[in-house]
Design an enzyme around this catalytic site. Structure first.
Site, PDB file in Angstrom:
ATOM      1  N   LYS A 184       0.841  -1.208   0.000  1.00  0.00           N
ATOM      2  CA  LYS A 184       0.000   0.000   0.000  1.00  0.00           C
ATOM      3  C   LYS A 184       0.874   1.254   0.000  1.00  0.00           C
ATOM      4  O   LYS A 184       1.587   1.527   0.968  1.00  0.00           O
ATOM      5  CB  LYS A 184      -0.908   0.057   1.235  1.00  0.00           C
ATOM      6  CG  LYS A 184      -1.926   1.191   1.046  1.00  0.00           C
ATOM      7  CD  LYS A 184      -2.539   1.689   2.312  1.00  0.00           C
ATOM      8  CE  LYS A 184      -1.812   2.812   2.977  1.00  0.00           C
ATOM      9  NZ  LYS A 184      -1.855   4.113   2.275  1.00  0.00           N
ATOM     10  N   GLU A 258      10.356   0.637  10.161  1.00  0.00           N
ATOM     11  CA  GLU A 258      11.326   1.723   9.941  1.00  0.00           C
ATOM     12  C   GLU A 258      10.601   3.010  10.293  1.00  0.00           C
ATOM     13  O   GLU A 258       9.737   3.456   9.530  1.00  0.00           O
ATOM     14  CB  GLU A 258      11.749   1.774   8.467  1.00  0.00           C
ATOM     15  CG  GLU A 258      12.458   0.549   7.964  1.00  0.00           C
ATOM     16  CD  GLU A 258      13.897   0.482   8.430  1.00  0.00           C
ATOM     17  OE1 GLU A 258      14.413   1.513   8.910  1.00  0.00           O
ATOM     18  OE2 GLU A 258      14.477  -0.605   8.338  1.00  0.00           O
ATOM     19  N   CYS A 292      13.557  10.374   7.015  1.00  0.00           N
ATOM     20  CA  CYS A 292      13.533   9.851   8.390  1.00  0.00           C
ATOM     21  C   CYS A 292      14.903   9.960   9.050  1.00  0.00           C
ATOM     22  O   CYS A 292      14.998  10.146  10.256  1.00  0.00           O
ATOM     23  CB  CYS A 292      13.027   8.419   8.403  1.00  0.00           C
ATOM     24  SG  CYS A 292      13.816   7.370   7.191  1.00  0.00           S
ATOM     25  N   GLU A 389      10.334  15.020  15.699  1.00  0.00           N
ATOM     26  CA  GLU A 389      10.621  14.971  14.261  1.00  0.00           C
ATOM     27  C   GLU A 389       9.740  16.004  13.562  1.00  0.00           C
ATOM     28  O   GLU A 389       8.515  15.909  13.614  1.00  0.00           O
ATOM     29  CB  GLU A 389      10.313  13.565  13.739  1.00  0.00           C
ATOM     30  CG  GLU A 389      10.705  13.360  12.295  1.00  0.00           C
ATOM     31  CD  GLU A 389      10.489  11.930  11.819  1.00  0.00           C
ATOM     32  OE1 GLU A 389       9.424  11.362  12.101  1.00  0.00           O
ATOM     33  OE2 GLU A 389      11.388  11.404  11.146  1.00  0.00           O
TER      34      GLU A 389
END
Ligand code: NDP
Length: 482
Positions: A184, A258, A292, A389
């Site tokens: 997906k 991840e 990331c 983040e």
């Protein structure tokens, strides 16, 4: 520093045939969804609607998993590694042949500069397929036992920051190891995955080996929770990663996650400062900071702080922001209105907590989602912009005096995906790399990737490794890899 004016150099979008609507790719065919209304994907640089895309509901996901299971038992797991390798090499070669088309489509749907999609994303996609094609007939030599077995059907969910590259990171090792896949893509960036589905048809990949189900988070949830999925692979936010970990707990599904990061990029006073400036720019402004492993926390040794910041600001003033399809563009658009809002909110919190904001002078286009390169100084460990983040072109700068202090600050984060060290001293690089709690440590460089090199995190950055021999272990029922 002189800022040269450049004439516009737009890459033509005529090379891509964007269809007005797309079905789901199940069992080798594009099919209409059984349930779920379609959604639109837009060009974030202009807000223009690019296409209407199907949303897969639970019944569609079930069809896709059934197709993947059939392909697994009847075809793919029975095929020799040598035969599977031929398909992977074919996919890699077609990606190379159609690289311009893929790069333009990626920039249109994601907003990233064509310079990056053309020179980084798409070549890395091909490299990953080539690399794992090489492993397909050598699995028994991978250090994973004498006869490692595939797991079955892999359910894979990927984010919007590197849409096609994350697809390659997920598909290539899974297929090389003999698994079939239901993947997906992210809701805001489905188009290159759908073009890749056409590439699977062009490569004559047996039907059902790769299935692509588009949709929002609910579609991802249906993939992850489907009882006949043997392996879950996810890249995205830590929040969703935790939900996935909870939902598969107690099942015998194998999982790799991840997740996010808040990497420290550490500059010592003996570093080559101009090179460090390039590495800082690559670390946080590459891909608009939607990375990331981005070097979003800059730790600078106090004695060189002023000089480094001056050089950094001078360099940032030369970056060009604007049309992602222009070959001179360095900084493209933010991927979505939601992400732009998130960046604005966190930057606002930086102001409110007392950090000083500096923004490169640049004109923002009138339409689309844009955020200029931004540096916060006077940041302390307690500030949210030093801990969370941001996933945008925003750098938080902190200082340190000694290597021990640098290390303590760098490791003071719930994440542990990557880090960078800038120094002339080899011994210091080795000492830092040994003590930094990060999956990847770059020395005198940043954001370098290679398919043969494992990538993954500690702590809230997730678990499992992608890339290299280690990446195969996640898709095989095998003895441990040391
Ligand atoms: P998400 O983690 O929500 O998205 C990643 C993928 O997971 C997408 O395909 C998403 O679908 C899907 N998804 C969402 N909810 C579920 C669920 N319950 N079960 C299974 N799959 C699901 O990230 P966002 O796009 O919402 O971004 C939010 C923040 O996450 C960013 O601001 C950034 O900080 C961080 N992020 C980190 C990434 C990384 O690589 N570390 C990548 C992307 C985001 P859909 O696209 O439809 O929502």
């Amino acid at each position: 520093m002189t800022r040269f004016e450049y004439a516009p150099a737009p890459e033509s979008r005529a090379i891509v045939d964007v269809r007005s609507s797309y079905g789901l790719f199940i069992d080798g065919q594009f099919v209409d969804p059984v349930d779920g209304p379609p959604f639109k994907t837009v060009n974030p640089a202009s807000e223009e609607v690019l296409a209407e895309v199907s949303a897969a509901g639970p019944q569609d996901v079930d069809r896709a998993v059934k197709a993947a299971r059939r392909a697994y038992t009847r075809t793919w797991s029975r095929m020799t590694g040598r035969e599977r390798a031929k398909y992977l090499y074919r996919l890699a070669r077609i990606v190379q042949e159609r690289s311009r088309e893929l790069a333009v489509l990626e920039s249109l749907d994601n907003g990233k500069p064509i310079r990056e999609s053309r020179d980084v994303d798409v070549p890395q996609v091909a490299a990953n397929f080539f690399y794992y094609a090489g492993w397909a007939d050598k699995l028994e030599h991978a250090g994973l036992g004498s006869s490692p077995r595939p797991l079955g059907v892999a359910g894979q969910v990927i984010p919007w920051n590197f849409p096609l590259l994350m697809l390659a990171w997920k598909l290539a090792p899974a297929l090389a190891a003999g698994n079939t896949v239901v993947l997906k893509p992210a809701e805001t960036t489905p188009l290159t995955a759908l073009l890749f589905a056409e590439i699977c048809q062009q490569a004559d990949l047996p039907p059902g080996v790769v299935n692509i189900v588009t949709g929002a988070g609910e579609t991802g949830r249906a993939v992850v929770e489907h009882p006949d999925v043997d392996k879950v692979a996810f890249t995205g936010s830590t929040e969703v990663g935790k939900m996935i970990a909870r939902s598969v707990a107690g099942t015998d599904k194998k999982v790799t996650l991840e997740l996010g990061g808040k990497a420290a990029n550490i500059v010592f006073d003996d570093a080559a400062l101009d090179q460090a400036v390039e590495g800082i720019v690559d670390g946080i402004f590459f891909n608009q900071g939607h990375v990331c492993c981005a070097g979003s926390r800059l730790l600078v040794q106090e004695s060189v702080n002023d000089e480094l910041l001056e050089r950094l600001k001078r360099r940032l003033s030369t970056l060009r922001m604007g049309d992602p399809l222009d070959k001179n563009t360095d900084i493209g658009a933010i991927n979505s209105a939601e992400q732009l809002q998130r960046i604005r909110d966190l930057a606002g919190i930086g102001d409110a907590e007392g950090a000083q904001r500096w923004t490169a002078a640049c004109e923002l286009p009138e339409r689309g989602y844009w955020f200029p390169p931004t540096v916060f100084t006077g940041v302390s460990q307690a500030h949210r912009i030093a801990r969370e983040e941001i996933f945008g072109p925003v750098l938080s700068v902190l200082t340190f005096r000694t290597p021990a202090e640098a290390l303590e600050k760098a490791n003071n984060t719930p994440y542990g995906l990557s880090a960078g060290v800038w120094t002339e001293k080899g011994s210091r690089i080795l000492w830092m790399a040994q003590h930094l709690r990060a999956g990847v440590v770059w020395a005198n460089t940043f954001n370098r990737f290679d398919p043969s090199s494992p990538f993954g995190g500690y702590k809230e950055s997730g678990y499992g490794r992608e890339g290299g021999r280690h990446g195969l272990a996640s898709y095989l029922d095998a003895e441990g890899l040391s």
